[in-house]
Design a protein around this motif. Structure first.
Motif, PDB file in Angstrom:
ATOM      1  N   LYS A 164       0.827  -1.215   0.000  1.00 42.59           N
ATOM      2  CA  LYS A 164       0.000   0.000   0.000  1.00 42.59           C
ATOM      3  C   LYS A 164       0.863   1.268   0.000  1.00 42.59           C
ATOM      4  O   LYS A 164       0.746   2.135   0.875  1.00 42.59           O
ATOM      5  CB  LYS A 164      -0.967   0.007   1.186  1.00 42.59           C
ATOM      6  N   LEU A 165       1.718   1.346  -0.978  1.00 41.26           N
ATOM      7  CA  LEU A 165       2.650   2.470  -1.065  1.00 41.26           C
ATOM      8  C   LEU A 165       1.993   3.701  -1.691  1.00 41.26           C
ATOM      9  O   LEU A 165       1.118   3.584  -2.558  1.00 41.26           O
ATOM     10  CB  LEU A 165       3.884   2.072  -1.873  1.00 41.26           C
ATOM     11  N   PRO A 166       2.427   4.903  -1.299  1.00 40.62           N
ATOM     12  CA  PRO A 166       1.867   6.147  -1.834  1.00 40.62           C
ATOM     13  C   PRO A 166       2.475   6.518  -3.186  1.00 40.62           C
ATOM     14  O   PRO A 166       3.210   7.509  -3.314  1.00 40.62           O
ATOM     15  CB  PRO A 166       2.230   7.174  -0.764  1.00 40.62           C
ATOM     16  N   VAL A 167       2.178   5.715  -4.189  1.00 39.24           N
ATOM     17  CA  VAL A 167       2.732   5.959  -5.520  1.00 39.24           C
ATOM     18  C   VAL A 167       1.618   5.960  -6.556  1.00 39.24           C
ATOM     19  O   VAL A 167       0.709   5.122  -6.516  1.00 39.24           O
ATOM     20  CB  VAL A 167       3.822   4.909  -5.883  1.00 39.24           C
ATOM     21  N   ILE A 168       1.677   6.930  -7.458  1.00 43.40           N
ATOM     22  CA  ILE A 168       0.734   7.026  -8.562  1.00 43.40           C
ATOM     23  C   ILE A 168       1.448   6.544  -9.817  1.00 43.40           C
ATOM     24  O   ILE A 168       2.426   7.155 -10.258  1.00 43.40           O
ATOM     25  CB  ILE A 168       0.256   8.471  -8.779  1.00 43.40           C
ATOM     26  N   PHE A 169       1.004   5.437 -10.372  1.00 41.37           N
ATOM     27  CA  PHE A 169       1.565   4.946 -11.628  1.00 41.37           C
ATOM     28  C   PHE A 169       0.814   5.665 -12.749  1.00 41.37           C
ATOM     29  O   PHE A 169      -0.378   5.426 -12.983  1.00 41.37           O
ATOM     30  CB  PHE A 169       1.414   3.427 -11.725  1.00 41.37           C
ATOM     31  N   TYR A 170       1.524   6.543 -13.443  1.00 39.83           N
ATOM     32  CA  TYR A 170       0.901   7.445 -14.414  1.00 39.83           C
ATOM     33  C   TYR A 170       1.355   7.107 -15.828  1.00 39.83           C
ATOM     34  O   TYR A 170       2.481   7.422 -16.222  1.00 39.83           O
ATOM     35  CB  TYR A 170       1.255   8.888 -14.059  1.00 39.83           C
ATOM     36  N   VAL A 217      -5.134  13.515 -11.066  1.00 39.48           N
ATOM     37  CA  VAL A 217      -3.888  13.278 -10.344  1.00 39.48           C
ATOM     38  C   VAL A 217      -4.003  13.812  -8.917  1.00 39.48           C
ATOM     39  O   VAL A 217      -3.531  13.178  -7.961  1.00 39.48           O
ATOM     40  CB  VAL A 217      -2.693  13.929 -11.070  1.00 39.48           C
ATOM     41  N   GLN A 218      -4.642  14.952  -8.760  1.00 40.87           N
ATOM     42  CA  GLN A 218      -4.854  15.519  -7.426  1.00 40.87           C
ATOM     43  C   GLN A 218      -5.677  14.559  -6.565  1.00 40.87           C
ATOM     44  O   GLN A 218      -5.357  14.317  -5.393  1.00 40.87           O
ATOM     45  CB  GLN A 218      -5.559  16.869  -7.544  1.00 40.87           C
ATOM     46  N   LYS A 219      -6.717  13.980  -7.141  1.00 41.14           N
ATOM     47  CA  LYS A 219      -7.555  13.012  -6.422  1.00 41.14           C
ATOM     48  C   LYS A 219      -6.758  11.772  -6.045  1.00 41.14           C
ATOM     49  O   LYS A 219      -6.861  11.264  -4.920  1.00 41.14           O
ATOM     50  CB  LYS A 219      -8.755  12.626  -7.288  1.00 41.14           C
ATOM     51  N   ALA A 220      -5.953  11.284  -6.991  1.00 39.29           N
ATOM     52  CA  ALA A 220      -5.142  10.095  -6.736  1.00 39.29           C
ATOM     53  C   ALA A 220      -4.116  10.362  -5.632  1.00 39.29           C
ATOM     54  O   ALA A 220      -3.858   9.498  -4.782  1.00 39.29           O
ATOM     55  CB  ALA A 220      -4.431   9.663  -8.019  1.00 39.29           C
ATOM     56  N   ALA A 221      -3.543  11.567  -5.639  1.00 36.05           N
ATOM     57  CA  ALA A 221      -2.561  11.924  -4.617  1.00 36.05           C
ATOM     58  C   ALA A 221      -3.205  11.950  -3.231  1.00 36.05           C
ATOM     59  O   ALA A 221      -2.603  11.495  -2.244  1.00 36.05           O
ATOM     60  CB  ALA A 221      -1.937  13.287  -4.936  1.00 36.05           C
ATOM     61  N   GLU A 222      -4.424  12.456  -3.160  1.00 35.53           N
ATOM     62  CA  GLU A 222      -5.142  12.483  -1.878  1.00 35.53           C
ATOM     63  C   GLU A 222      -5.413  11.064  -1.382  1.00 35.53           C
ATOM     64  O   GLU A 222      -5.319  10.788  -0.181  1.00 35.53           O
ATOM     65  CB  GLU A 222      -6.449  13.265  -2.040  1.00 35.53           C
ATOM     66  N   MET A 223      -5.748  10.169  -2.299  1.00 34.00           N
ATOM     67  CA  MET A 223      -5.975   8.771  -1.935  1.00 34.00           C
ATOM     68  C   MET A 223      -4.698   8.164  -1.359  1.00 34.00           C
ATOM     69  O   MET A 223      -4.726   7.458  -0.350  1.00 34.00           O
ATOM     70  CB  MET A 223      -6.439   7.981  -3.164  1.00 34.00           C
ATOM     71  N   CYS A 224      -3.576   8.458  -2.002  1.00 32.36           N
ATOM     72  CA  CYS A 224      -2.294   7.927  -1.535  1.00 32.36           C
ATOM     73  C   CYS A 224      -1.943   8.473  -0.157  1.00 32.36           C
ATOM     74  O   CYS A 224      -1.428   7.747   0.699  1.00 32.36           O
ATOM     75  CB  CYS A 224      -1.191   8.268  -2.538  1.00 32.36           C
ATOM     76  N   ARG A 225      -2.218   9.748   0.077  1.00 33.81           N
ATOM     77  CA  ARG A 225      -1.906  10.345   1.378  1.00 33.81           C
ATOM     78  C   ARG A 225      -2.757   9.740   2.493  1.00 33.81           C
ATOM     79  O   ARG A 225      -2.354   9.709   3.651  1.00 33.81           O
ATOM     80  CB  ARG A 225      -2.110  11.860   1.319  1.00 33.81           C
ATOM     81  N   ARG A 226      -3.936   9.229   2.114  1.00 32.31           N
ATOM     82  CA  ARG A 226      -4.806   8.584   3.103  1.00 32.31           C
ATOM     83  C   ARG A 226      -4.461   7.115   3.310  1.00 32.31           C
ATOM     84  O   ARG A 226      -5.125   6.415   4.068  1.00 32.31           O
ATOM     85  CB  ARG A 226      -6.271   8.694   2.666  1.00 32.31           C
ATOM     86  N   GLY A 227      -3.428   6.646   2.599  1.00 34.66           N
ATOM     87  CA  GLY A 227      -3.037   5.255   2.738  1.00 34.66           C
ATOM     88  C   GLY A 227      -3.814   4.309   1.853  1.00 34.66           C
ATOM     89  O   GLY A 227      -3.804   3.090   2.065  1.00 34.66           O
ATOM     90  N   GLU A 228      -4.473   4.842   0.800  1.00 31.24           N
ATOM     91  CA  GLU A 228      -5.284   4.026  -0.089  1.00 31.24           C
ATOM     92  C   GLU A 228      -4.571   3.686  -1.393  1.00 31.24           C
ATOM     93  O   GLU A 228      -5.177   3.133  -2.304  1.00 31.24           O
ATOM     94  CB  GLU A 228      -6.592   4.762  -0.402  1.00 31.24           C
ATOM     95  N   GLY A 229      -3.305   4.024  -1.475  1.00 28.34           N
ATOM     96  CA  GLY A 229      -2.558   3.785  -2.713  1.00 28.34           C
ATOM     97  C   GLY A 229      -2.078   2.362  -2.805  1.00 28.34           C
ATOM     98  O   GLY A 229      -2.267   1.578  -1.876  1.00 28.34           O
TER      99      GLY A 229
END
Length: 320
Positions: A164-170, A217-229
């Motif tokens: 569950k890493l805070p990474v966005i695969f773009y 991307v902003q939404k995805a980043a917020e998900m990652c910060r919440r530990g949902e990545g």
């Protein structure tokens, strides 16, 4: 719309800078004034610039060999970037990195990578550091559709999912891995559909719509910060030019290329800004001229900069 007037205007400026920068670089390469090779993203400014602008200060980005737009989108020093491509000592990597290997840790650029899919395992490592240290920062890992068939794609996403890493695969899907159409290399229409195999959230977006790119991307980043990545995003985009300077574009028709040029993300954002009343025609023309002038100044800076001294030949060189 969650994006402010100021951000939109700055985005428009950086997208124009990215276009003018690469057009200038293309001109230099055609005349043998810049050596090595380069991979241009002319046409992909919306998916490149808007994505990194959606991040927060301190977030990290790993770039591909086609990373000029993203780096410029980070608001970096274009003078140093142009100097790097010209092999000058004032460049970001002292003239030793060139187009495909520009890095600047201070700004959050973990480095462009000449290896296809190279960042797909480096980014999870950086994301693991953020999670371990509880920094609250995320990592944006950019890659193309060609890299989606590399083993690193599956390894990187799988481990990131497990931890569950805070990474966005773009994924900037410009439809061609070098000269190979996506339809000839994979039996799926959407690369983002693979996310279900790893139990992670995915989004498919219009890479020519800068606002949609930014907000997703902003939404995805917020998900990652919440530990949902992690999160997988696929931006459908297109490059107007070839894979590299030696690409004759024999695998694409002029009609196909022109049909995408009509959808130009820069023009699309321009029209949106005018429709919103955020700027007048004259104000946008001034921004365009400012972007053009910044590139001319970068060229002058680079041309007047010194070459790396011979006594620095063995500096910054590593071997196992």
């Amino acid at each position: 719309m969650s994006i402010s007037k100021e951000t939109l205007l700055e985005m428009y400026k950086r997208m124009n800078q990215a276009r003018k920068f690469e057009e200038k670089v293309n001109w230099f390469f055609a005349r043998g004034m810049i050596h090595g090779t380069t991979h241009l993203s002319i046409g992909q400014e919306a998916s490149g610039v808007a994505a990194v602008m959606a991040l927060e200060k301190g977030d990290l980005v790993s770039l591909t060999h086609r990373g000029h737009s993203q780096f410029i989108g980070m608001g970096i020093d274009i003078n140093k970037m142009m100097a790097e491509l010209m092999g000058k000592y004032t460049g970001y990597c002292k003239g030793k990195g060139g187009s495909m290997h520009i890095a600047d840790i201070e700004s959050g650029n973990l480095g462009a990578n000449g290896i296809v899919g190279g960042g797909l395992t480096l980014a999870p490592g950086a994301a693991l550091t953020q999670k371990y240290k509880k920094t609250g920062k995320v990592v944006l890992c950019t890659f193309g559709d060609g890299a989606a068939n590399e083993g690193a794609f599956h390894e990187g996403i799988n481990l990131s999912s497990v931890w569950k890493l805070p990474v966005i695969f773009y994924c900037e899907n410009n439809l061609y891995g070098m000269s190979t159409a996506q339809s000839k290399s994979m039996n799926i229409e959407n690369i983002a559909d693979r996310a279900v195999s790893y139990g992670i959230q995915s989004f498919i977006i219009d890479g020519y719509d800068a606002i949609e790119v930014y907000e997703t991307v902003q939404k995805a980043a917020e998900m990652c910060r919440r530990g949902e990545g992690p999160v997988l995003i696929e931006a459908k985009t297109y490059r107007f030019v070839g894979h590299s300077k030696s690409d004759a574009n024999a695998y694409r028709t002029k009609e196909e290329i022109n049909s995408w040029k009509e959808k130009d993300g820069i023009k699309r954002l321009r029209d949106k800004i005018l429709k919103l009343g955020f700027a007048t025609e004259k104000e946008l023309e001034d921004i365009e001229e400012e972007a053009k002038q910044s590139i001319e100044e970068a060229v002058e800076f680079a041309q007047n900069s010194p070459m790396p001294p011979l006594d620095t030949l063995e500096e910054d060189v590593y071997a196992d």
